[in-house]
Design an enzyme around this catalytic site. Structure first.
Site, PDB file in Angstrom:
ATOM      1  N   ASN A   7       0.871  -1.168   0.000  1.00 57.37           N
ATOM      2  CA  ASN A   7       0.000   0.000   0.000  1.00 57.37           C
ATOM      3  C   ASN A   7       0.911   1.222   0.000  1.00 57.37           C
ATOM      4  OD1 ASN A   7      -1.814   2.012   0.501  1.00 57.37           O
ATOM      5  ND2 ASN A   7      -2.775   1.027   2.272  1.00 57.37           N
ATOM      6  N   ARG A  95      -2.698  -2.037  -3.333  1.00 55.30           N
ATOM      7  CA  ARG A  95      -3.892  -1.217  -3.134  1.00 55.30           C
ATOM      8  C   ARG A  95      -3.818  -0.052  -4.117  1.00 55.30           C
ATOM      9  NH1 ARG A  95      -5.118   3.402   1.173  1.00 55.30           N
ATOM     10  NH2 ARG A  95      -7.333   3.612   0.753  1.00 55.30           N
ATOM     11  N   ARG A 245     -12.320  15.977   7.692  1.00 54.55           N
ATOM     12  CA  ARG A 245     -13.107  16.279   6.483  1.00 54.55           C
ATOM     13  C   ARG A 245     -14.554  16.546   6.845  1.00 54.55           C
ATOM     14  NH1 ARG A 245     -11.626  10.985   3.316  1.00 54.55           N
ATOM     15  NH2 ARG A 245      -9.863  10.608   4.686  1.00 54.55           N
ATOM     16  N   GLU A 388      -8.014  -4.994   5.531  1.00 50.11           N
ATOM     17  CA  GLU A 388      -7.914  -4.667   4.105  1.00 50.11           C
ATOM     18  C   GLU A 388      -6.757  -5.413   3.451  1.00 50.11           C
ATOM     19  OE1 GLU A 388      -9.114  -0.268   3.412  1.00 50.11           O
ATOM     20  OE2 GLU A 388      -8.609  -0.435   5.514  1.00 50.11           O
TER      21      GLU A 388
END
Ligand code: AMP
Length: 403
Positions: A7, A95, A245, A388
């Site tokens: 990743n 990824r 965010r 993941e």
């Protein structure tokens, strides 16, 4: 079969080497600050064995190639390593954040796939270039070893147009690919699969709401094992309230800020991505700090927590309307797995919709996949730790088998 999962971020490289027979993690690690004078490498061999074979060191790593070479040296080193040489790595799974509309599934990487990932750079200008560097570096260092790209967006490619289109002039979609893509797909797919298994049902018969709450958060409506709607949008800025965010806002706020404060588009981008969310409300974006502040009577922290829970609940409720029948709500990621208060606030008041938490089970410090719904709850409520990297390794194995 050994699969190396990579990743790559703009200045980081995370890796895990899996023996798929278990599957077990043979070694894992992280290189940070690539390109700086002192990059930091943290490596663990067979996690869980008292730090034996673990290592942390700092050294100059000018680029991702240098970082990957350092990782290979460690993986094959007699003290810290777990393999004799790189021929024991059968495939590399990567990824890749954005696959646009091009990729509905994980795929073996060739020149055309590289071009298609490059074509998605405008949609993920921070992430895809870094993922491409990881792919190019691995191709150079593992010649002849199959490379597989696993996309964050692919799981959501099953959304119907009514869910992925924005009510904008249609040519903005046809010309510029403006639409909802969704992210965290690897995590949503992983926990949805685990949840179906725990429920003892085939994924095709399982309707779920998967709630990934971490620094970045998203909620997904999964119908018959497929994503039919999700809260992140064309970019990872939409939806629920995140660490820094904003999640959903009225888009006209952007014009108002430009007009009233004279902010540039870049400044507004910075505000919405880095200075909003939990941090914007209370100055903190780490949920553990927020709980500490709430306990000390910090009213802004309390407000941030309440807003977070309320927005999650609104999304969960709306996805119950989307799905009609829901078998389970599944919480995952840093906050979803570890924070009973956030789970409780996200489910509060949904009793009339058949969702009831067992408060004791929700509070239990137990780890691992578990059911935290009340005995009579029509909709099961679960906590399932996401993985993941394992999902990327599994997908990589599946692509190889299908060759
Ligand atoms: P992630 O992006 O999935 O790594 O999640 C990061 C978020 O999980 C941060 O807001 C952390 O504060 C939060 N988190 C991690 N551990 C806990 C915990 N034990 N209790 C509450 N929040 C936690």
């Amino acid at each position: 079969m050994n699969i190396l999962v990579i990743n790559t971020g703009s200045s980081s490289l995370k890796y895990q080497l899996f023996d798929m027979a278990g599957p077990t993690v043979l070694a894992s690690g992280l290189v940070e600050r690539i390109g700086e004078s002192r990059a930091k490498l943290m490596h663990k061999k067979r996690p869980g064995q008292d730090g034996e074979g673990a290592l942390t060191r700092e050294e100059a790593m000018p680029d991702h190639g240098a970082a990957m070479r350092a990782v290979i040296t460690l993986l094959t080193d007699p003290e810290h390593g777990v393999i004799k040489d790189t021929s024991e790595i059968n495939a590399v799974g990567h990824r890749v954040v954005h696959g646009g509309e091009h990729f509905h599934a994980s795929t073996l990487v060739d020149a055309d796939v590289m071009d298609a990932i490059r074509a998605c750079v405008p949609l993920a200008p921070l992430h895809n270039p870094a993922n491409l560097i990881g792919l190019e570096t691995a191709q150079a260092l593992f010649p002849g070893v199959p490379q597989v790209a696993v996309f964050d967006t692919a799981f959501h490619q099953t959304m119907p147009p009514k869910a992925y289109l924005y009510a904008l002039p249609y040519e903005l979609y046809t010309e510029l690919n403006v639409r909802r893509y969704g992210f965290h797909g690897t995590s949503h797919r992983f926990v949805a699969g685990e949840a179906a298994r725990m429920l003892g049902k085939a994924p095709e018969d399982t309707n779920l709401i998967t709630v990934h709450l971490g620094n970045g958060s998203s909620i997904c409506a999964v119908k018959g094992g497929k994503s039919v709607d999700t809260s992140l949008g064309m970019t990872p800025l939409a939806g629920v309230i995140m660490g820094t965010r904003s999640g959903d806002i009225d888009p006209a706020i952007i014009f108002y800020l430009a007009e009233r404060k004279g902010y540039s588009l870049g400044e507004i981008d910075d505000i919405l991505n880095k200075k909003s969310g939990l941090k914007g409300i209370c100055g903190m974006n780490d949920m553990r700090d927020i709980h500490k502040a709430v306990a000390e009577g910090d009213v802004q922290a309390r407000l941030a927590l309440d807003m977070f829970g309320y927005r999650n609940r609104k999304y969960i409720g709306s996805y119950m309307a989307v799905l009609g029948r829901v078998d389970a709500i599944v919480f995952t990621a840093g906050i979803g797995e570890n924070d009973p208060v956030s789970r409780e606030l996200s489910c509060r008041g949904l009793t009339a919709l058949g969702v009831e938490l067992d408060h004791e089970r929700n509070q239990s410090p137990e780890r691992g996949a578990r059911d935290i719904g009340a005995a009579g709850s029509q909709v099961r409520v679960m906590v399932i730790p996401t993985n993941e990297e394992l999902e990327i390794a599994r997908q990589t194995g599946e692509v190889l088998r299908a060759r």
